[in-house]
Design a protein around this motif. Structure first.
Motif, PDB file in Angstrom:
ATOM      1  N   SER A  62     -10.031   4.060  14.934  1.00  0.00           N
ATOM      2  CA  SER A  62     -10.335   2.857  14.153  1.00  0.00           C
ATOM      3  C   SER A  62     -11.565   3.078  13.280  1.00  0.00           C
ATOM      4  CB  SER A  62     -10.562   1.660  15.083  1.00  0.00           C
ATOM      5  OG  SER A  62      -9.357   1.268  15.716  1.00  0.00           O
TER       6      SER A  62
ATOM      7  N   LEU B 167     -10.557   5.222  10.335  1.00  0.00           N
ATOM      8  CA  LEU B 167      -9.794   4.468   9.345  1.00  0.00           C
ATOM      9  C   LEU B 167     -10.690   3.512   8.565  1.00  0.00           C
ATOM     10  CD1 LEU B 167      -6.618   3.731  11.494  1.00  0.00           C
ATOM     11  CD2 LEU B 167      -6.733   5.221   9.483  1.00  0.00           C
ATOM     12  N   ASP B 168     -11.659   2.905   9.246  1.00  0.00           N
ATOM     13  CA  ASP B 168     -12.593   2.014   8.551  1.00  0.00           C
ATOM     14  C   ASP B 168     -13.409   2.779   7.509  1.00  0.00           C
ATOM     15  OD1 ASP B 168     -11.749  -0.157  10.007  1.00  0.00           O
ATOM     16  OD2 ASP B 168     -13.384  -0.071  11.466  1.00  0.00           O
TER      17      ASP B 168
ATOM     18  N   LEU C  38       1.104   5.194   7.230  1.00  0.00           N
ATOM     19  CA  LEU C  38       1.009   6.616   7.541  1.00  0.00           C
ATOM     20  C   LEU C  38       2.337   7.116   8.093  1.00  0.00           C
ATOM     21  CD1 LEU C  38      -2.503   6.891   9.255  1.00  0.00           C
ATOM     22  CD2 LEU C  38      -1.913   7.157   6.835  1.00  0.00           C
TER      23      LEU C  38
ATOM     24  N   GLU D 171      -0.570   2.232  12.120  1.00  0.00           N
ATOM     25  CA  GLU D 171      -0.745   2.211  10.667  1.00  0.00           C
ATOM     26  C   GLU D 171       0.586   2.527   9.992  1.00  0.00           C
ATOM     27  OE1 GLU D 171      -3.697   1.602   8.723  1.00  0.00           O
ATOM     28  OE2 GLU D 171      -4.189   0.719  10.684  1.00  0.00           O
TER      29      GLU D 171
ATOM     30  N   LEU E 255      -3.198   5.449  15.400  1.00  0.00           N
ATOM     31  CA  LEU E 255      -2.634   5.887  14.126  1.00  0.00           C
ATOM     32  C   LEU E 255      -1.190   5.410  13.961  1.00  0.00           C
ATOM     33  CD1 LEU E 255      -3.971   9.561  13.785  1.00  0.00           C
ATOM     34  CD2 LEU E 255      -4.868   7.478  12.709  1.00  0.00           C
TER      35      LEU E 255
ATOM     36  N   HIS F  43     -12.686   6.008   6.254  1.00  0.00           N
ATOM     37  CA  HIS F  43     -12.018   6.961   5.366  1.00  0.00           C
ATOM     38  C   HIS F  43     -10.589   6.574   4.994  1.00  0.00           C
ATOM     39  CE1 HIS F  43     -15.369   9.667   5.891  1.00  0.00           C
ATOM     40  NE2 HIS F  43     -15.236   9.621   7.195  1.00  0.00           N
ATOM     41  N   SER F  44     -10.219   5.332   5.196  1.00  0.00           N
ATOM     42  CA  SER F  44      -8.864   4.909   4.854  1.00  0.00           C
ATOM     43  C   SER F  44      -8.534   5.194   3.396  1.00  0.00           C
ATOM     44  CB  SER F  44      -8.696   3.416   5.149  1.00  0.00           C
ATOM     45  OG  SER F  44      -7.394   2.984   4.842  1.00  0.00           O
ATOM     46  N   GLU F  45      -9.508   4.978   2.524  1.00  0.00           N
ATOM     47  CA  GLU F  45      -9.258   5.194   1.099  1.00  0.00           C
ATOM     48  C   GLU F  45      -9.274   6.668   0.719  1.00  0.00           C
ATOM     49  OE1 GLU F  45      -8.213   2.763  -0.809  1.00  0.00           O
ATOM     50  OE2 GLU F  45      -8.383   1.505   0.984  1.00  0.00           O
TER      51      GLU F  45
ATOM     52  N   ARG G  41       0.836  -1.191   0.000  1.00  0.00           N
ATOM     53  CA  ARG G  41       0.000   0.000   0.000  1.00  0.00           C
ATOM     54  C   ARG G  41       0.879   1.252   0.000  1.00  0.00           C
ATOM     55  NH1 ARG G  41      -4.961  -0.455   4.062  1.00  0.00           N
ATOM     56  NH2 ARG G  41      -5.809   1.000   2.526  1.00  0.00           N
TER      57      ARG G  41
END
Length: 346
Positions: free
Chosen positions: A321, A324-325, A42, A39, A36, A327-329, A10
Motif C-alpha cells: 500500500s 502504491l501511494d 494491474l 489493484e 497488488l 509510486h502508483s503514477e 485508468r
C-alpha cells in the motif's frame, strides 16, 4: 443542475513480479501479492520466483485460473494456512519467554539450537534417510500442475544445479512439486532434488530471483521486485549466529545485485535500434521492501506459527500500500528504483 463530469478509466498496466525466497518470510510476499491483486488496473504478465517466492508464484498463477484475482488470493491464503497447520506439532517453536515479549525468533528454542548444531556436522542423508519433505503433500493439495501449465501468467522458477553450480529456470509446462521443492532445497536440511537426471539445490544460490527471463520472455515493461532479504544492515554482527545470518543474506542477495548491475550497464551500452536493446532501454524497475524485515533474524525463517505468518502478511500488505501511494503514477511511465546507482560499486 451541474453537468456530470465523465472520468476516463485508468490505463491497464502489465507488470512482471520478481519474488525472493526466505522460508516463512515468504508470508510477507503473500501480503504484498494479496494487496497488488486488489489493484484491477494491474495485469500480471509473468512471475519469477525462488524458494518461497517460487511457491507464491505457482500458487498465485494456478489460483488465478480457478477464480481470477479472488481465486489467486484465496489460493495463497489456503497455502500458507496449510503450511502453518503442518507445523503445529513441530518442536521448532518459540520459548515461553519469547512469546511473552513478542519476539518471533527461534534463537532460544532448544529444538532449533540442536537442529542448527547438528545440521553443521551431520548430513541430511543420515538424519533423514527417506528424504521426506512436508511441503510435498501441501503443494500437491494446493496446485493443479496440469492446469498451471496452461496459465496465461508465465511462471519462471529457479533452482541451482548441484553439479555445475548454474541456475536452471523452469517454465510453466515443466513445473511440478519437485521443481518447487528443488527451488527451496536448503542442502543442510534436505536431500538434493533430482529432476531429469540432474540434482538441484535452492535457487537462491544462483538467482534470488532470476530477472533475465522477465526481460527476454515477457512483454511487460514494469517489473516489481518484492525483496525480503535485507541488502543493508545498520550494525556489524558480533555473535556467531548473527555473523552466519548476515553471511546468508549477503550470499542470497549477491546474484540479484549482480544481475541488477548488469541490467543497468546493458541499458547504457545496448543498441536502442535493436530489439534486445529496446527491451533493456524500456525496462522499468520497482521495488517493494520494508524495514520490518530488519528486525527478523535468520531463525525466524523456520517459524511457521500462524500468528507470525499473519503478521508478515499484514506487513506485506502495508508495504505494498505504501508503494502504491508513493509510486502508483510511476507504474507504466518510469522506474521508481534507480538502476544506474547500482553501477557505482564501493
Amino acid at each position: 443542475m451541474a453537468k456530470a463530469v465523465k472520468t476516463s478509466p485508468r490505463k491497464q498496466i502489465s507488470v512482471d513480479l520478481a519474488l525472493q525466497g526466505g522460508g516463512s518470510h515468504g508470508a510477507f510476499t503473500w501480503g504484498v501479492l494479496d494487496r497488488l491483486l486488489e489493484e484491477e488496473r494491474l495485469t500480471i504478465e509473468a512471475i519469477s520466483g525462488t524458494s518461497a517466492g517460487a511457491m507464491n508464484a505457482a500458487v498465485l498463477a494456478d489460483g488465478y485460473l480457478d477464480g481470477g484475482r479472488d481465486g489467486a488470493r484465496a489460493a495463497l491464503e489456503k497455502f500458507w494456512r496449510k503450511v502453518s497447520h503442518a507445523a503445529r506439532f513441530s518442536p521448532l517453536r518459540r520459548t515461553p519467554l519469547d512469546v511473552l515479549f513478542g519476539r518471533w525468533t527461534l534463537d532460544h528454542s532448544p529444538a532449533y539450537l540442536m537442529m542448527d548444531m547438528v545440521a553443521r556436522v551431520v548430513s541430511p542423508y543420515l538424519l533423514n534417510p527417506e528424504g521426506g519433505n512436508p511441503l510435498s503433500d501441501i503443494l500437491d493439495e494446493c496446485i493443479d500442475f496440469e492446469r498451471l501449465a496452461k496459465s496465461s501468467i508465465r511462471v519462471f522458477i529457479t533452482a541451482t544445479n548441484v553439479h555445475t553450480g548454474r541456475g536452471r529456470v523452469f517454465r510453466n509446462t515443466e513445473l511440478t512439486a519437485d521443481v518447487l521443492l528443488a527451488s527451496a532445497c536448503l542442502p543442510t536440511l534436505y536431500h538434493a532434488v533430482e529432476i531429469d537426471g540432474e540434482s538441484y539445490w535452492d535457487g537462491g544460490f544462483s538467482g534470488n530471483p532470476t530477472l533475465t527471463p522477465l526481460i527476454e520472455d515477457s512483454a511487460a515493461e514494469d517489473t516489481i521486485l518484492v525483496q525480503i532479504n535485507p541488502v543493508e544492515r545498520r550494525t556489524v554482527p558480533k555473535t556467531a549466529r548473527d555473523i552466519q545470518s548476515r553471511l546468508n543474506e549477503i550470499s542470497f542477495n549477491a546474484v540479484l545485485l549482480k544481475e541488477l548491475r548488469m541490467a543497468a550497464m546493458l541499458r547504457k551500452v545496448a543498441d536502442p535500434g535493436s530489439e534486445e536493446g529496446a527491451r533493456w532501454a524500456s525496462m522499468r524497475l520497482h521495488r517493494i521492501a520494508s524495514d520490518v524485515m530488519l528486525d527478523l533474524g535468520h531463525s525466524s525463517k523456520l517459524n511457521a506459527e500462524w500468528n507470525f505468518l499473519a503478521k508478515l502478511r499484514d506487513d506485506g500488505r502495508a508495504a505494498a500500500s505504501a508503494f502504491l501511494d508513493a509510486h502508483s503514477e510511476d507504474l507504466g511511465h518510469r522506474s521508481s528504483l534507480d538502476l544506474d546507482s547500482l553501477t557505482d560499486l564501493d
